[in-house]
Structures are given as C-alpha cells and as structure tokens.
Design a protein around this motif. Structure first.
Motif, PDB file in Angstrom:
ATOM      1  N   UNK A  45    -116.270 -32.842  43.291  1.00 15.59           N
ATOM      2  CA  UNK A  45    -116.511 -33.956  42.376  1.00 15.59           C
ATOM      3  C   UNK A  45    -117.956 -34.440  42.479  1.00 15.59           C
ATOM      4  N   UNK A  46    -118.491 -34.510  43.703  1.00 18.45           N
ATOM      5  CA  UNK A  46    -119.877 -34.938  43.886  1.00 18.45           C
ATOM      6  C   UNK A  46    -120.838 -33.916  43.280  1.00 18.45           C
ATOM      7  N   UNK A  47    -120.578 -32.644  43.507  1.00 12.11           N
ATOM      8  CA  UNK A  47    -121.439 -31.615  42.931  1.00 12.11           C
ATOM      9  C   UNK A  47    -121.425 -31.680  41.416  1.00 12.11           C
ATOM     10  N   UNK A  48    -120.248 -31.758  40.847  1.00  8.22           N
ATOM     11  CA  UNK A  48    -120.143 -31.795  39.391  1.00  8.22           C
ATOM     12  C   UNK A  48    -120.926 -32.982  38.822  1.00  8.22           C
ATOM     13  N   UNK A  49    -120.758 -34.137  39.441  1.00  8.08           N
ATOM     14  CA  UNK A  49    -121.423 -35.337  38.933  1.00  8.08           C
ATOM     15  C   UNK A  49    -122.940 -35.227  39.044  1.00  8.08           C
ATOM     16  N   UNK A  50    -123.457 -34.925  40.241  1.00  8.54           N
ATOM     17  CA  UNK A  50    -124.903 -34.944  40.428  1.00  8.54           C
ATOM     18  C   UNK A  50    -125.591 -33.749  39.787  1.00  8.54           C
ATOM     19  N   UNK A  51    -124.962 -32.584  39.752  1.00  8.77           N
ATOM     20  CA  UNK A  51    -125.553 -31.461  39.031  1.00  8.77           C
ATOM     21  C   UNK A  51    -125.674 -31.777  37.543  1.00  8.77           C
ATOM     22  N   UNK A  52    -124.656 -32.436  36.986  1.00 10.90           N
ATOM     23  CA  UNK A  52    -124.737 -32.847  35.578  1.00 10.90           C
ATOM     24  C   UNK A  52    -125.890 -33.805  35.353  1.00 10.90           C
TER      25      UNK A  52
END
Length: 419
Positions: A127-134
C-alpha cells in the motif's frame, strides 16, 4: 499487525495534508534505459549555459527543477510493476553524471529522492509503495531530513511520538538537500519500541503544519542544492507514512550501495564538467609556456601529457561506476550477505576514484588553462568548489579501509548508508 504492515489501508488514508502544488502537467513517462539517457543529455544541454550564473548569484533553480521533473527522470527507478521504467543502476548513475556535468547542484538535488525510493522499495508495504510511487509518477518530489548537527555522538534526536490519535514529530535537521523544493520530506526519526529507540523513515508533507524549511545553506560549493535546515514542531503524521529503516540494515539490502553509487555519479559528473570546460579554454585562450617553443598551448607537450593523464583517470572512474552499477543490479536481484557486500565494495572503489578524479580535474583546469581561467566572471572555480564540497559527504579514507579489509581479510563491510 504493525503499523507498517497495514496493506489494507486506502490511498485516502495515506494522503493527509496536501503537498505543494505539482508541476503544471503530469511528467513524461520514461520507458527504458535508452530513453532515460537521451532525455538526460537533452536536459544537460538546457541546464549548462546558465549553471555559472545560478552558482554566482545563488539563483535557486525552480524552473530547471520543474523541467527536470516533467522530463520523467525523477520516476525512472519506480519498479515496472508500479508503472515506472525501473532502469538499471548503471543508467541511474549515468543520468546523474550527465546532469552533474552540466550543473553539479542540479545533479545532487534528486539524490535523496532516489534514496527514499530505495528505502520504500526495500521496506515499504504494498500500500505504501503504490501510494508513494503514484505520487512520484504524478510529479511530486522527495527531499530529505536525515542529518543532524551539534552533537558528535551520531545519535538522532528527532523523535516520533506515538500515542492513540496523536502521532507527531519534533526535531531539527540540517544538510537537508532538496527539502526546499520538495513535496514530501523523508525524515529519519527515532521512536520508542518496547523501551528501546528504533529508527524509522517518515514521509512528511512539505506543507504540513509545523514544518519549517529554512534556506540557510551557505557552503562555498553546491550552492543551490537547498541543503539547509528543516524544523519539525509537533508535526502530525500518519502511521502509513512511516517506513522501517533500521530493520532494513539488519538484513542485507542495497539501500547503502544505491545511495553511494549516486554520490559517485555526482562526482564523476563534476570531473567531466571540469575536464570538458578545460579543453576549449586551453585551445582558444591559454598561452603555451615559453620553454615549450610552440605557438599554441594545445601543442605544449607537457600540457598534452597532463590532459592525457586526466583523460585516463576519468575513463577509469567511468568504468568503475559502470561496474558498480552491475554489482548493485545483481544485489537487488538476489540480496545476500555476499552480493550486497560485493556491491558495497564495488561502489566504494568507484567512489574512491571519482573523488580523486573530480578534485583533480577541478584543480588542474587552472594549472593547465592558466591565470586567465581564474577570472570571476567565468565561474570555472565552481567545478572544484562543487567537487570539494560534495566529496566531503563521507570520508573517502574509510572507503579504502573497507576495500582493503575486504580483499585482505575477507571482512564484509558494515551495512549503513555510507557504504
């Protein structure tokens, strides 16, 4: 379930206070290694003409950074599964060197942005990766608030306090490269975990209440990197912005080698910039020494030999950076005690030589070009000043120690961000 394992939290829960405005449009999407290099060369040609003016007047490069971000280069390390190009580490280093040759400050500003992305890749939840990569692919940039000054014990005093409904940060940081320009400021903090202090990286919105960024960096080099102070006064943060940091070094990861290869690339670029600036000056403006008995400085045999020596050292540094990139790639693909150690040593070897090359090229520019090169309006001193400032990031003498101990005693290097 611990706070950093909260896979089920929504993007809305991660969002929090609105960061600074994004660029005017979404960045271009860089698709592969070749495109990343082409874009970097185009930007370098755009950035180089006014580099001396920005340095001399300490003119902050807002427009240049927007162009840099819109080019898509700030998203090239985002994994393909999250929509990025996931370029090789050799290409990341070469992109950094290309920009740094044009303007050393612009080359350094995204270093901690890429570093934070690697900490996220290693330790963040899905979830953290998805959010910050976006966020990155949408054009938002990360700064840093890692270092603290005023104490010699290296203990971090910026603290994350966790209470029900009240997670907040208090503390003071310096050498915060890029924080001035950032939308998010990844910040190293300590927090109490069952009676002991544990280190975390918290992504703090630049616009959050209680965050104060001060443009007080006055080093004689890297003048427009925005490497000044950040203060946190009871800054509210969300659990979903907190990434494990200390535990990422308890096992073999490539956080340290990734950080260090970018530093090596910055120095490599500084060396290239100085070398490339010296050649036309010697050809067109320098005088030959009287005993050379030639009409042009470019025909002076001792000058020719010195240029040849510099070229060889520069090519050797380039080769070591490329080799280090392959080692970091291999360690990312299969992180073991040995592969990460070998990557750390390969990067340390590259840093040892890029340090020497950048300082040597910046100094010998004047030795070979002559007194006319010292005129203040030319700004040629920025290459040495930038190199001297940046190469102090961590001591190269300890690189040699780690390298020697590895080959002589098979001693694996320590795992931290400086190796």
């Amino acid at each position: 379930m611990t706070f950093f394992e909260s896979e089920g939290r929504t993007a809305a829960a991660l969002a929090g206070p609105t960061p600074s405005p994004r660029p005017v449009r979404a960045p271009d999407l860089v698709k592969d290694d070749a495109q990343a290099l082409d874009v970097a060369k185009r930007l370098a040609a755009q950035f180089a003409p006014d580099a001396a003016l920005r340095d001399r007047e300490r003119r902050l490069p807002w427009a240049e950074l927007d162009a840099f971000v819109l080019s898509g280069l700030w998203g090239i390390t985002v994994p393909r599964t999250y929509g990025g190009a996931d370029v090789s580490n050799g290409v990341l280093a070469e992109v950094t060197a290309i920009i740094s040759a044009a303007d050393g400050s612009l080359g350094q500003i995204p270093q901690n942005h890429y570093y934070a992305l690697e900490v996220l890749r290693v330790g963040g939840s899905h979830a953290q990766k998805r959010f910050f990569y976006e966020r990155v692919l949408a054009g938002e940039r990360f700064g840093n608030a890692l270092a603290e000054i005023g104490n010699k014990d290296f203990k971090r005093r910026t603290r994350l306090t966790r209470a029900p409904g009240d997670w907040h940060i208090d503390g003071q940081k310096f050498y915060c490269t890029g924080a001035l320009y950032a939308h998010w400021i990844p910040t190293l903090v300590v927090a109490d975990d069952d009676g002991r202090d544990v280190t975390y990286l918290v992504f703090v919105p630049r616009a959050a209440q209680g965050v104060s960024v001060t443009d007080d960096w006055d080093g004689f080099g890297q003048r427009v990197t925005g490497s000044g102070s950040v203060r946190f006064d009871h800054v509210a943060v969300q659990p979903e912005w907190v990434i494990p940091f200390q535990t990422s070094f308890d096992r073999p990861t490539t956080i340290g080698p990734l950080a260090q290869i970018i530093h090596a690339a910055i120095d490599l670029g500084q060396a290239r910039g100085a070398f490339e600036a010296s050649l036309p000056f010697i050809r067109e403006r320098s005088r030959p020494w009287i005993d050379a008995k030639v009409a042009r400085a470019s025909d002076d045999p001792l000058t020719i030999a010195q240029v040849g020596d510099l070229a060889v050292r520069l090519r050797a540094a380039e080769a070591l950076v490329r080799r280090a990139g392959r080692a970091v790639d291999a360690a990312q693909a299969e992180p073991t005690e040995r592969s990460v150690a070998e990557a750390s040593i390969a990067v340390a070897e590259a840093r040892a030589l890029t340090t020497t090359a950048s300082l040597d090229a910046g100094s010998r520019l004047f030795e070979l070009a002559g007194t006319a090169a010292t005129l203040d309006g030319l700004g040629l001193d920025r290459f040495w000043r930038n190199a001297r400032t940046h190469t102090l990031h961590d001591p190269v003498r300890w690189k040699y120690h780690a390298i020697g101990n590895f080959y002589l005693n098979d001693k694996l290097p320590p795992r931290h961000g400086a190796l």
